[in-house]
Design an enzyme around this catalytic site. Structure first.
Site, mmCIF file in Angstrom:
data_model
loop_
_atom_site.group_PDB
_atom_site.id
_atom_site.type_symbol
_atom_site.label_atom_id
_atom_site.label_comp_id
_atom_site.label_asym_id
_atom_site.label_seq_id
_atom_site.Cartn_x
_atom_site.Cartn_y
_atom_site.Cartn_z
ATOM 1 N N ASP A 133 9.931 -31.356 10.018
ATOM 2 C CA ASP A 133 10.765 -31.162 11.203
ATOM 3 C C ASP A 133 11.050 -32.478 11.927
ATOM 4 O O ASP A 133 11.759 -32.494 12.936
ATOM 5 C CB ASP A 133 10.153 -30.136 12.165
ATOM 6 N N HIS A 134 10.514 -33.598 11.406
ATOM 7 C CA HIS A 134 10.760 -34.923 11.969
ATOM 8 C C HIS A 134 11.586 -35.766 11.003
ATOM 9 O O HIS A 134 11.569 -35.531 9.790
ATOM 10 C CB HIS A 134 9.439 -35.663 12.205
ATOM 11 N N ASP B 26 9.419 -39.642 18.304
ATOM 12 C CA ASP B 26 8.826 -40.570 17.342
ATOM 13 C C ASP B 26 9.325 -41.973 17.672
ATOM 14 O O ASP B 26 10.543 -42.202 17.740
ATOM 15 C CB ASP B 26 9.221 -40.190 15.917
ATOM 16 N N ASN C 286 4.748 -37.517 20.669
ATOM 17 C CA ASN C 286 4.867 -36.226 21.346
ATOM 18 C C ASN C 286 5.246 -36.390 22.818
ATOM 19 O O ASN C 286 4.793 -35.633 23.684
ATOM 20 C CB ASN C 286 3.576 -35.421 21.195
ATOM 21 N N GLU D 269 0.464 -36.394 10.496
ATOM 22 C CA GLU D 269 0.249 -34.998 10.084
ATOM 23 C C GLU D 269 0.147 -34.878 8.557
ATOM 24 O O GLU D 269 0.864 -34.105 7.929
ATOM 25 C CB GLU D 269 1.332 -34.076 10.644
ATOM 26 N N ASP E 282 4.259 -40.522 15.977
ATOM 27 C CA ASP E 282 4.707 -39.348 16.726
ATOM 28 C C ASP E 282 3.935 -39.353 18.039
ATOM 29 O O ASP E 282 2.753 -39.024 18.074
ATOM 30 C CB ASP E 282 4.421 -38.084 15.914
ATOM 31 N N ASN F 135 6.559 -38.473 10.709
ATOM 32 C CA ASN F 135 5.650 -37.329 10.740
ATOM 33 C C ASN F 135 6.087 -36.408 9.607
ATOM 34 O O ASN F 135 7.128 -35.763 9.688
ATOM 35 C CB ASN F 135 5.716 -36.608 12.093
#
Length: 265
Positions: free
Chosen positions: A249-250, A220, A151, A34, A149, A7
């Site tokens: 941030d991943h 992930d 989530n 994303e 991802d 991501n």
């Protein structure tokens, strides 16, 4: 064959990081989530210049997915065919391999926002639609990998502090049941096929020095169908890009499929 997911949290912002990562990690397929850019803004030339192909489903500002491949992909499909949704969350491709065609899917599953949000109900319905579609896909493509991802942190071991996350999205029981329902179709969480270090995560909040404190979640995942599971030789998280300047941030997750031993046997 190496399959990876990342991501990237804005391809426009982090394209140089993706290109650098591919140069250091020449995978066969990199699933991105994303993208946060419209279809016509996708930087195809940047990937073709380094010898890669790309399939993508873009969306301005939000969402967007892609599969970057070392060889041309076929049978490309955007989104869930039986679920009407303007959000670009799925891109499915087919790649040739020594054991036959492999279906590689990049998925960006909904976040859900909060347990009392309409977005949470959307998330659960979306997962139901994903499960139904994957059941059909497995019949057409028994060798299937869906990366992305999700989530969802499937277990408490995937959460830095489970007590702090009680009552939040990403860890709620319905979300975890939705994830488990995918496994029940015959998929395997590739990362958990192997002994891993404790506190292994793929996402860390930008706030409160979360990465420095390793206060993260493992959301992930690389899911492999039963036909691919025996070939999985490794699955690792590459935390290095999370330490970049202006990082996503991943972190990437990479699964290695080794066809040689079983094919020769």
């Amino acid at each position: 064959m190496k399959l990876a997911t990342w991501n990237i949290n804005s391809l426009k912002v982090r394209l140089p990081q993706v290109l650098d990562w591919l140069a250091a990690n020449p995978v066969d397929a990199l699933c991105l989530q994303e993208l946060k850019l419209a279809d016509e803004k996708f930087p195809l030339d940047a990937f073709t210049e380094i010898g890669y192909h790309a399939s993508w489903a873009g969306q301005k500002t939000y969402n967007g997915v892609a599969v970057i491949t070392s060889t041309a992909a076929t049978d490309i499909q955007r989104n869930l065919p039986a679920y009407e949704d303007h959000q670009q969350r799925i891109i499915a491709t087919t790649l040739a391999s020594p054991i036959g065609d492999i279906r590689v899917i990049s998925a960006y599953c909904p976040n859900g926002q909060s347990l009392d949000s309409d977005k949470y109900q959307y998330k659960l319905k979306w997962f139901d639609a994903l499960q139904s579609w994957l059941r059909d896909e497995l019949e057409r493509y028994p060798r299937l990998a869906i990366l992305g991802d999700y989530n969802v942190a499937p277990k408490d071991e995937d959460v830095h502090d489970p007590l702090k996350w009680v009552g939040d999205v990403l860890v709620s029981e319905p979300e975890r049941k939705a994830f488990d329902a995918l496994l029940d179709l015959g998929f395997t969480d590739a990362f958990r096929q192997f002994e891993q270090e404790e506190k292994s995560f793929t996402w860390w909040d930008y706030r409160r020095f979360a990465f420095r404190r390793n206060a993260g979640l493992r959301i992930d995942h690389v899911l492999l169908s039963e036909a691919l599971r025996p070939y999985c030789a490794a699955c690792v998280i590459d935390k290095a890009p999370r330490a970049n300047e202006q990082p996503s941030d991943h972190a990437p997750v990479i699964a290695t499929l080794d066809f040689k031993a079983l094919v020769q046997a």
